[in-house]
Design a protein around this motif. Structure first.
Motif, PDB file in Angstrom:
ATOM      1  N   MET A   1      15.658 -62.833 -65.154  1.00  0.00           N
ATOM      2  CA  MET A   1      17.252 -62.785 -65.415  1.00  0.00           C
ATOM      3  C   MET A   1      17.575 -61.614 -64.619  1.00  0.00           C
ATOM      4  O   MET A   1      16.723 -60.423 -64.637  1.00  0.00           O
ATOM      5  CB  MET A   1      17.691 -62.624 -66.789  1.00  0.00           C
ATOM      6  N   ILE A   2      18.501 -61.493 -63.886  1.00  0.00           N
ATOM      7  CA  ILE A   2      19.385 -60.210 -63.160  1.00  0.00           C
ATOM      8  C   ILE A   2      20.523 -60.052 -63.775  1.00  0.00           C
ATOM      9  O   ILE A   2      21.463 -61.109 -63.630  1.00  0.00           O
ATOM     10  CB  ILE A   2      19.409 -60.539 -61.793  1.00  0.00           C
ATOM     11  N   ALA A   3      20.742 -59.062 -64.304  1.00  0.00           N
ATOM     12  CA  ALA A   3      22.202 -58.460 -64.726  1.00  0.00           C
ATOM     13  C   ALA A   3      22.620 -57.121 -64.138  1.00  0.00           C
ATOM     14  O   ALA A   3      21.978 -56.269 -64.031  1.00  0.00           O
ATOM     15  CB  ALA A   3      22.039 -58.199 -66.142  1.00  0.00           C
ATOM     16  N   LEU A   4      23.856 -57.352 -63.485  1.00  0.00           N
ATOM     17  CA  LEU A   4      24.660 -56.489 -62.801  1.00  0.00           C
ATOM     18  C   LEU A   4      25.967 -55.801 -63.858  1.00  0.00           C
ATOM     19  O   LEU A   4      26.635 -56.819 -64.285  1.00  0.00           O
ATOM     20  CB  LEU A   4      25.157 -56.861 -61.374  1.00  0.00           C
ATOM     21  N   ARG A   5      25.916 -54.717 -64.198  1.00  0.00           N
ATOM     22  CA  ARG A   5      26.897 -54.062 -64.935  1.00  0.00           C
ATOM     23  C   ARG A   5      27.636 -53.016 -64.395  1.00  0.00           C
ATOM     24  O   ARG A   5      27.177 -52.164 -64.150  1.00  0.00           O
ATOM     25  CB  ARG A   5      26.456 -53.647 -66.471  1.00  0.00           C
ATOM     26  N   ASN A   6      28.847 -53.395 -64.026  1.00  0.00           N
ATOM     27  CA  ASN A   6      29.722 -52.432 -63.492  1.00  0.00           C
ATOM     28  C   ASN A   6      29.348 -51.659 -62.463  1.00  0.00           C
ATOM     29  O   ASN A   6      29.494 -50.493 -62.301  1.00  0.00           O
ATOM     30  CB  ASN A   6      30.209 -51.373 -64.727  1.00  0.00           C
ATOM     31  N   ILE A   7      28.926 -52.295 -61.346  1.00  0.00           N
ATOM     32  CA  ILE A   7      28.522 -51.939 -60.141  1.00  0.00           C
ATOM     33  C   ILE A   7      29.296 -51.703 -59.118  1.00  0.00           C
ATOM     34  O   ILE A   7      30.172 -52.390 -59.042  1.00  0.00           O
ATOM     35  CB  ILE A   7      27.279 -52.914 -59.438  1.00  0.00           C
ATOM     36  N   GLU A  26      17.133 -67.142 -64.404  1.00  0.00           N
ATOM     37  CA  GLU A  26      16.004 -67.330 -63.551  1.00  0.00           C
ATOM     38  C   GLU A  26      16.163 -68.739 -62.793  1.00  0.00           C
ATOM     39  O   GLU A  26      16.547 -69.657 -63.151  1.00  0.00           O
ATOM     40  CB  GLU A  26      14.778 -67.741 -64.421  1.00  0.00           C
ATOM     41  N   GLY A  27      15.498 -68.710 -61.487  1.00  0.00           N
ATOM     42  CA  GLY A  27      15.579 -69.681 -60.674  1.00  0.00           C
ATOM     43  C   GLY A  27      16.874 -70.116 -59.931  1.00  0.00           C
ATOM     44  O   GLY A  27      17.074 -71.124 -59.409  1.00  0.00           O
ATOM     45  N   ARG A  28      17.806 -69.239 -60.265  1.00  0.00           N
ATOM     46  CA  ARG A  28      19.388 -69.392 -59.581  1.00  0.00           C
ATOM     47  C   ARG A  28      19.672 -68.432 -58.715  1.00  0.00           C
ATOM     48  O   ARG A  28      19.510 -67.113 -58.872  1.00  0.00           O
ATOM     49  CB  ARG A  28      20.420 -69.405 -60.757  1.00  0.00           C
ATOM     50  N   THR A  29      20.095 -68.666 -57.440  1.00  0.00           N
ATOM     51  CA  THR A  29      20.520 -67.843 -56.590  1.00  0.00           C
ATOM     52  C   THR A  29      21.435 -68.391 -55.489  1.00  0.00           C
ATOM     53  O   THR A  29      21.273 -69.531 -55.047  1.00  0.00           O
ATOM     54  CB  THR A  29      19.306 -67.228 -55.597  1.00  0.00           C
ATOM     55  N   LEU A  43      22.842 -57.892 -52.294  1.00  0.00           N
ATOM     56  CA  LEU A  43      21.376 -58.001 -52.384  1.00  0.00           C
ATOM     57  C   LEU A  43      20.549 -57.132 -52.048  1.00  0.00           C
ATOM     58  O   LEU A  43      19.356 -56.759 -52.895  1.00  0.00           O
ATOM     59  CB  LEU A  43      21.001 -59.313 -51.391  1.00  0.00           C
ATOM     60  N   LYS A  44      20.772 -56.044 -51.120  1.00  0.00           N
ATOM     61  CA  LYS A  44      19.970 -54.829 -50.970  1.00  0.00           C
ATOM     62  C   LYS A  44      20.098 -53.991 -52.238  1.00  0.00           C
ATOM     63  O   LYS A  44      19.044 -53.391 -52.613  1.00  0.00           O
ATOM     64  CB  LYS A  44      20.611 -53.991 -49.592  1.00  0.00           C
ATOM     65  N   LEU A  45      21.223 -54.133 -52.993  1.00  0.00           N
ATOM     66  CA  LEU A  45      21.187 -53.040 -54.232  1.00  0.00           C
ATOM     67  C   LEU A  45      20.399 -53.748 -55.236  1.00  0.00           C
ATOM     68  O   LEU A  45      19.499 -53.102 -55.888  1.00  0.00           O
ATOM     69  CB  LEU A  45      22.807 -53.071 -54.719  1.00  0.00           C
ATOM     70  N   ILE A  46      20.249 -55.115 -55.416  1.00  0.00           N
ATOM     71  CA  ILE A  46      19.428 -55.750 -56.534  1.00  0.00           C
ATOM     72  C   ILE A  46      17.957 -55.614 -56.196  1.00  0.00           C
ATOM     73  O   ILE A  46      17.072 -55.242 -56.852  1.00  0.00           O
ATOM     74  CB  ILE A  46      19.744 -57.346 -56.544  1.00  0.00           C
ATOM     75  N   LEU A  47      17.584 -55.473 -54.942  1.00  0.00           N
ATOM     76  CA  LEU A  47      16.228 -55.343 -54.426  1.00  0.00           C
ATOM     77  C   LEU A  47      15.717 -53.732 -54.292  1.00  0.00           C
ATOM     78  O   LEU A  47      14.529 -53.533 -54.041  1.00  0.00           O
ATOM     79  CB  LEU A  47      15.950 -55.854 -53.033  1.00  0.00           C
TER      80      LEU A  47
END
Length: 76
Positions: A1-7, A26-29, A43-47
């Motif tokens: 799971m990837i969660a972004l909060r107030n980015i 998971e498994g979703r993009t 995507l660069k921020l996530i990575l």
């Protein structure tokens, strides 16, 4: 799971992303948007390739800013 909060992300005085909240299971993009809307930057921020200006990103239930080098190798 990837969660972004107030980015948010700014370069100098130009704000590119503003208060983004997003959950990716998971498994979703899928990130869609018009040219120049910040898809690649998001995507660069996530990575971890670009630092966030504000907000928190959680990867696999762990805060991104707490990731060790080993965590990054495993995630990427």
């Amino acid at each position: 799971m990837i969660a972004l909060r107030n980015i948010s992300k700014s370069f100098s005085d130009q704000q590119v992303l503003k208060r983004i909240d997003l959950d990716i299971g998971e498994g979703r993009t899928c990130i869609l948007g018009q040219s120049g809307s910040g898809k690649s930057l998001l995507l660069k921020l996530i990575l971890g390739l670009e630092p966030v200006s504000s907000g928190d990103i959680f990867l696999l239930n762990k805060a991104q800013k707490e990731f060790s080098d080993e965590d990054w190798i495993s995630f990427r």
